[in-house]
Design an enzyme around this catalytic site. Structure first.
Site, PDB file in Angstrom:
ATOM      1  N   GLY A  14     -12.540  17.469  28.923  1.00  0.00           N
ATOM      2  CA  GLY A  14     -11.225  16.825  29.057  1.00  0.00           C
ATOM      3  C   GLY A  14     -11.254  15.672  30.035  1.00  0.00           C
ATOM      4  N   ARG A  17      -8.840  11.401  30.414  1.00  0.00           N
ATOM      5  CA  ARG A  17      -7.710  10.930  31.236  1.00  0.00           C
ATOM      6  C   ARG A  17      -7.486  11.900  32.393  1.00  0.00           C
ATOM      7  NH1 ARG A  17      -2.970  13.519  28.373  1.00  0.00           N
ATOM      8  NH2 ARG A  17      -3.929  14.715  26.678  1.00  0.00           N
ATOM      9  N   VAL A  62     -12.934  22.318  23.326  1.00  0.00           N
ATOM     10  CA  VAL A  62     -13.457  23.477  24.068  1.00  0.00           C
ATOM     11  C   VAL A  62     -13.129  24.814  23.392  1.00  0.00           C
ATOM     12  CG1 VAL A  62     -13.458  22.305  26.301  1.00  0.00           C
ATOM     13  CG2 VAL A  62     -11.436  23.624  25.612  1.00  0.00           C
ATOM     14  N   ASN A  88     -12.590  21.405  32.971  1.00  0.00           N
ATOM     15  CA  ASN A  88     -11.334  20.763  33.375  1.00  0.00           C
ATOM     16  C   ASN A  88     -10.291  20.721  32.252  1.00  0.00           C
ATOM     17  OD1 ASN A  88      -9.643  18.574  34.931  1.00  0.00           O
ATOM     18  ND2 ASN A  88     -10.109  17.688  32.930  1.00  0.00           N
ATOM     19  N   TYR A 153       0.496  29.818  30.458  1.00  0.00           N
ATOM     20  CA  TYR A 153      -0.381  28.948  31.254  1.00  0.00           C
ATOM     21  C   TYR A 153      -0.789  29.672  32.541  1.00  0.00           C
ATOM     22  CZ  TYR A 153      -1.737  24.819  34.031  1.00  0.00           C
ATOM     23  OH  TYR A 153      -2.414  23.913  34.812  1.00  0.00           O
ATOM     24  N   ALA A 155      -0.906  32.849  33.172  1.00  0.00           N
ATOM     25  CA  ALA A 155      -1.814  33.963  32.865  1.00  0.00           C
ATOM     26  C   ALA A 155      -3.225  33.448  32.598  1.00  0.00           C
ATOM     27  CB  ALA A 155      -1.294  34.743  31.661  1.00  0.00           C
TER      28      ALA A 155
HETATM   29  P1  NDP Z   1      -3.875  16.016  31.120  1.00  0.00           P
HETATM   30  O1  NDP Z   1      -2.894  16.688  30.237  1.00  0.00           O
HETATM   31  O2  NDP Z   1      -3.527  14.715  31.734  1.00  0.00           O
HETATM   32  O3  NDP Z   1      -5.287  15.869  30.352  1.00  0.00           O
HETATM   33  C1  NDP Z   1      -5.780  16.989  29.679  1.00  0.00           C
HETATM   34  C2  NDP Z   1      -7.201  16.740  29.255  1.00  0.00           C
HETATM   35  O4  NDP Z   1      -7.660  17.908  28.565  1.00  0.00           O
HETATM   36  C3  NDP Z   1      -7.337  15.580  28.291  1.00  0.00           C
HETATM   37  O5  NDP Z   1      -8.548  14.904  28.559  1.00  0.00           O
HETATM   38  C4  NDP Z   1      -7.386  16.254  26.921  1.00  0.00           C
HETATM   39  O6  NDP Z   1      -8.115  15.519  25.946  1.00  0.00           O
HETATM   40  C5  NDP Z   1      -8.148  17.527  27.278  1.00  0.00           C
HETATM   41  N1  NDP Z   1      -7.980  18.618  26.315  1.00  0.00           N
HETATM   42  C6  NDP Z   1      -6.842  19.244  25.941  1.00  0.00           C
HETATM   43  N2  NDP Z   1      -7.117  20.197  25.018  1.00  0.00           N
HETATM   44  C7  NDP Z   1      -8.459  20.171  24.823  1.00  0.00           C
HETATM   45  C8  NDP Z   1      -9.361  20.893  24.012  1.00  0.00           C
HETATM   46  N3  NDP Z   1      -8.943  21.873  23.181  1.00  0.00           N
HETATM   47  N4  NDP Z   1     -10.686  20.591  24.080  1.00  0.00           N
HETATM   48  C9  NDP Z   1     -11.130  19.623  24.904  1.00  0.00           C
HETATM   49  N5  NDP Z   1     -10.333  18.876  25.690  1.00  0.00           N
HETATM   50  C10 NDP Z   1      -9.010  19.160  25.650  1.00  0.00           C
HETATM   51  O7  NDP Z   1      -4.226  17.100  32.247  1.00  0.00           O
HETATM   52  P2  NDP Z   1      -4.525  16.934  33.809  1.00  0.00           P
HETATM   53  O8  NDP Z   1      -5.530  15.885  34.033  1.00  0.00           O
HETATM   54  O9  NDP Z   1      -3.255  16.925  34.540  1.00  0.00           O
HETATM   55  O10 NDP Z   1      -5.171  18.398  34.079  1.00  0.00           O
HETATM   56  C11 NDP Z   1      -6.567  18.619  34.118  1.00  0.00           C
HETATM   57  C12 NDP Z   1      -6.778  20.083  34.507  1.00  0.00           C
HETATM   58  O11 NDP Z   1      -6.093  20.323  35.763  1.00  0.00           O
HETATM   59  C13 NDP Z   1      -6.183  21.064  33.500  1.00  0.00           C
HETATM   60  O12 NDP Z   1      -7.001  22.194  33.388  1.00  0.00           O
HETATM   61  C14 NDP Z   1      -4.850  21.437  34.142  1.00  0.00           C
HETATM   62  O13 NDP Z   1      -4.404  22.699  33.717  1.00  0.00           O
HETATM   63  C15 NDP Z   1      -5.221  21.431  35.606  1.00  0.00           C
HETATM   64  N6  NDP Z   1      -4.083  21.259  36.506  1.00  0.00           N
HETATM   65  C16 NDP Z   1      -3.294  20.139  36.468  1.00  0.00           C
HETATM   66  C17 NDP Z   1      -2.217  20.005  37.322  1.00  0.00           C
HETATM   67  C18 NDP Z   1      -1.340  18.807  37.362  1.00  0.00           C
HETATM   68  O14 NDP Z   1      -0.289  18.830  38.048  1.00  0.00           O
HETATM   69  N7  NDP Z   1      -1.665  17.726  36.686  1.00  0.00           N
HETATM   70  C19 NDP Z   1      -1.868  21.099  38.260  1.00  0.00           C
HETATM   71  C20 NDP Z   1      -2.767  22.228  38.233  1.00  0.00           C
HETATM   72  C21 NDP Z   1      -3.823  22.289  37.380  1.00  0.00           C
HETATM   73  P3  NDP Z   1      -7.396  14.358  25.042  1.00  0.00           P
HETATM   74  O15 NDP Z   1      -7.045  13.236  25.991  1.00  0.00           O
HETATM   75  O16 NDP Z   1      -8.449  13.932  24.069  1.00  0.00           O
HETATM   76  O17 NDP Z   1      -6.189  14.976  24.452  1.00  0.00           O
END
Ligand code: NDP
Length: 246
Positions: A14, A17, A62, A88, A153, A155
């Site tokens: 991921g 972005r 993933v 991530n 989420y 959980a």
């Molecule tokens: P974003 O929603 O901005 O980005 C999510 C990323 O995950 C994207 O690159 C997306 O790819 C990718 N993704 C989603 N589904 C899949 C999949 N099935 N397989 C592969 N890639 C996937 O998230 P954030 O950058 O904010 O979050 C990153 C991590 O940090 C996550 O695990 C989130 O739960 C965690 N987090 C974030 C917080 C926040 O406030 N932002 C707080 C706490 C934790 P694509 O662009 O191609 O769709």
């Protein structure tokens, strides 16, 4: 480029972005060759990869074993090794408990938990073969306090924390596994969260009185992935401005 990760190879799920993109850029800036991965945002992932020097850019879902296996194989084929996996990729939908469908439950658990499992298992085969490697999982404060607007989420992220500790034991002594638990971090995911509440309400719960930046999380991930953390495994590093203190 020189730095803590010179000669090392990192796969960041991921990383098209948000937090994942920043982790990829930060690792590359410190000498790692990185694999930037995307689920659907190929253009954004390619742009990130262009900022990362000698980088690979691959599609990776993933939740799909074959996709994970192929990505790990391609990284090894291209760079002949894999040193760091950052789990991530994440999925969050805030919705009332009674509205959560089976599909929404499954997508959340599959992305956040099963995805972490699949990527960890496939990378671990390489790490154990090499005799070293390290995993950093991106969990969430939601998995620690139980976010009220996304039980699925929360959980999934709580399970990632348990999985981190379990795999830290299972893969020892040569592979370290740690987690970061971010609080509110300014990304697309945060923009969706804040659109359903107010930033003032969010800030009221953060002693540091600001929303986190992606660099705050990337710095913590890089510490856990570095040799400076060589005696640290099974640990959770909170990056939340004091929102939750373990
Ligand atoms: P974003 O929603 O901005 O980005 C999510 C990323 O995950 C994207 O690159 C997306 O790819 C990718 N993704 C989603 N589904 C899949 C999949 N099935 N397989 C592969 N890639 C996937 O998230 P954030 O950058 O904010 O979050 C990153 C991590 O940090 C996550 O695990 C989130 O739960 C965690 N987090 C974030 C917080 C926040 O406030 N932002 C707080 C706490 C934790 P694509 O662009 O191609 O769709």
């Amino acid at each position: 480029m020189t730095g803590r990760f010179e000669g090392q190879v990192a796969l960041i799920t991921g990383s098209s972005r948000g937090i994942g993109a920043e982790i990829a850029r930060s690792l590359a800036a410190e000498g790692a060759r990185v694999c930037v991965t995307f689920r659907e945002n190929e253009e954004r992932a390619l742009a990130v990869a262009r900022e990362c020097g000698e980088a690979l850019c691959l599609p990776l879902d993933v939740t799909d074993r074959a996709s994970v296996r192929e990505a790990v194989a391609l990284v090894r084929e291209r760079f002949e090794r894999l040193d760091i996996l950052v789990n991530n990729a994440g999925w969050l939908v805030q919705e009332p408990f009674l509205d959560i469908t089976d599909e929404s439950w499954d997508r959340t658990i599959d992305t956040n938990l099963k995805g972490t499992f699949l990527c960890s298992q496939e990378a671990a085969r390489v790490f154990l073969d090499q005799g070293e490697g390290c995993i950093v999982n991106v969990a969430s404060v939601g998995g620690q306090i139980g976010g009220p607007k996304a039980p699925h989420y929360s959980a999934s992220k709580a399970a990632v924390l348990a999985f981190t500790k379990s795999t830290a034991r299972v893969l020892a002594p040569h592979v370290r596994v740690n987690a970061v638990a971010p609080g509110f971090i300014r990304t697309d995911m945060y923009e969706d969260i804040v659109s359903r509440t107010s930033e003032a309400a969010i800030l009221a719960g953060i002693p540091r009185a600001r929303v986190g930046e992606t660099a705050d999380v990337a710095r913590a991930v890089l510490y856990l992935a570095s040799d400076e953390a060589s005696f640290v495994t099974g640990e959770v590093l909170n990056v939340n401005g004091g929102q939750y203190m373990a």
